[in-house]
Design a protein around this motif. Sequence first.
Motif, PDB file in Angstrom:
ATOM      1  N   ASP A 184      79.817 143.269 -45.098  1.00 57.25           N
ATOM      2  CA  ASP A 184      78.539 142.769 -45.600  1.00 57.25           C
ATOM      3  C   ASP A 184      78.642 141.319 -46.050  1.00 57.25           C
ATOM      4  OD1 ASP A 184      76.221 144.858 -46.004  1.00 57.25           O
ATOM      5  OD2 ASP A 184      78.104 145.933 -46.262  1.00 57.25           O
ATOM      6  N   ALA A 185      79.837 140.806 -46.204  1.00 60.65           N
ATOM      7  CA  ALA A 185      80.000 139.424 -46.648  1.00 60.65           C
ATOM      8  C   ALA A 185      79.299 138.494 -45.652  1.00 60.65           C
ATOM      9  CB  ALA A 185      81.481 139.082 -46.758  1.00 60.65           C
ATOM     10  N   THR A 211      78.524 139.785 -39.633  1.00 60.30           N
ATOM     11  CA  THR A 211      78.358 141.051 -38.921  1.00 60.30           C
ATOM     12  C   THR A 211      76.901 141.251 -38.523  1.00 60.30           C
ATOM     13  OG1 THR A 211      80.274 142.058 -39.980  1.00 60.30           O
ATOM     14  CG2 THR A 211      78.597 143.559 -39.119  1.00 60.30           C
ATOM     15  N   ARG A 212      75.982 140.947 -39.426  1.00 61.78           N
ATOM     16  CA  ARG A 212      74.551 141.121 -39.119  1.00 61.78           C
ATOM     17  C   ARG A 212      74.150 140.222 -37.945  1.00 61.78           C
ATOM     18  NH1 ARG A 212      69.701 143.578 -41.225  1.00 61.78           N
ATOM     19  NH2 ARG A 212      68.113 142.793 -39.841  1.00 61.78           N
ATOM     20  N   GLU A 222      72.445 149.900 -45.897  1.00 64.11           N
ATOM     21  CA  GLU A 222      71.432 149.170 -45.123  1.00 64.11           C
ATOM     22  C   GLU A 222      72.013 148.605 -43.825  1.00 64.11           C
ATOM     23  OE1 GLU A 222      68.769 145.081 -45.395  1.00 64.11           O
ATOM     24  OE2 GLU A 222      69.617 145.914 -47.229  1.00 64.11           O
ATOM     25  N   LEU A 223      73.148 147.926 -43.918  1.00 65.43           N
ATOM     26  CA  LEU A 223      73.749 147.343 -42.714  1.00 65.43           C
ATOM     27  C   LEU A 223      74.281 148.436 -41.786  1.00 65.43           C
ATOM     28  CD1 LEU A 223      74.345 144.788 -41.141  1.00 65.43           C
ATOM     29  CD2 LEU A 223      76.487 144.560 -42.420  1.00 65.43           C
ATOM     30  N   ALA A 224      74.844 149.491 -42.350  1.00 63.54           N
ATOM     31  CA  ALA A 224      75.332 150.598 -41.529  1.00 63.54           C
ATOM     32  C   ALA A 224      74.171 151.254 -40.770  1.00 63.54           C
ATOM     33  CB  ALA A 224      76.056 151.620 -42.392  1.00 63.54           C
ATOM     34  N   ALA A 225      73.024 151.424 -41.428  1.00 57.37           N
ATOM     35  CA  ALA A 225      71.853 152.020 -40.769  1.00 57.37           C
ATOM     36  C   ALA A 225      71.346 151.104 -39.658  1.00 57.37           C
ATOM     37  CB  ALA A 225      70.752 152.281 -41.792  1.00 57.37           C
TER      38      ALA A 225
END
Length: 167
Positions: A29-30, A35-36, A64-67
């Motif tokens: 998430d950093a 990653t996003r 949130e990012l995993a979803a």
Amino acid sequence: DVVYAACHYEHVTPAYASKQDYVLHLASDAKHKRTRRLLDLWRLGLAAQRDLPRLVLIGALSEELAAYARATTHVEVLPRQPEASLVAYYQNARAVLVPSEIEGFGLPVLEAYALGSPACYTLGTSMEEVLAHYTSVGGFDLDVPDSFWTDLDAALSMKPADIEAIR
């Protein structure tokens, strides 16, 4: 002083024959790990009907990012892995994607090549500095999608002998 920091996998035998149809990203998430942004690019590639391998994300992600990642086709989200499993993922990956804006000492690309997989990395970082003497394959501008796709294709096309020479 600049000192040599050994790659943890220098003495592990690389695997060239066991490649599977996926690319690997150590996800986070950093914000500087991007990653996003990588997932956004992956979605653009899929929408453009690019023939992409599966993108395997390994790491501790926010829900949130995993979803968001799980909602993207051709993406697999895995938690942090034990060392032996992580080594196997590196060895079997067709490429390791490192879209970070900042990466200390370029270790992710050293680890990728030490285990027999080419790396795709952000230009203008320590990763480029580490690889510049050996190859320019895989270096991309993450804000220019065509640069990413061109260099991903080049990395995926690398021959084992070329990867070994860089290793």
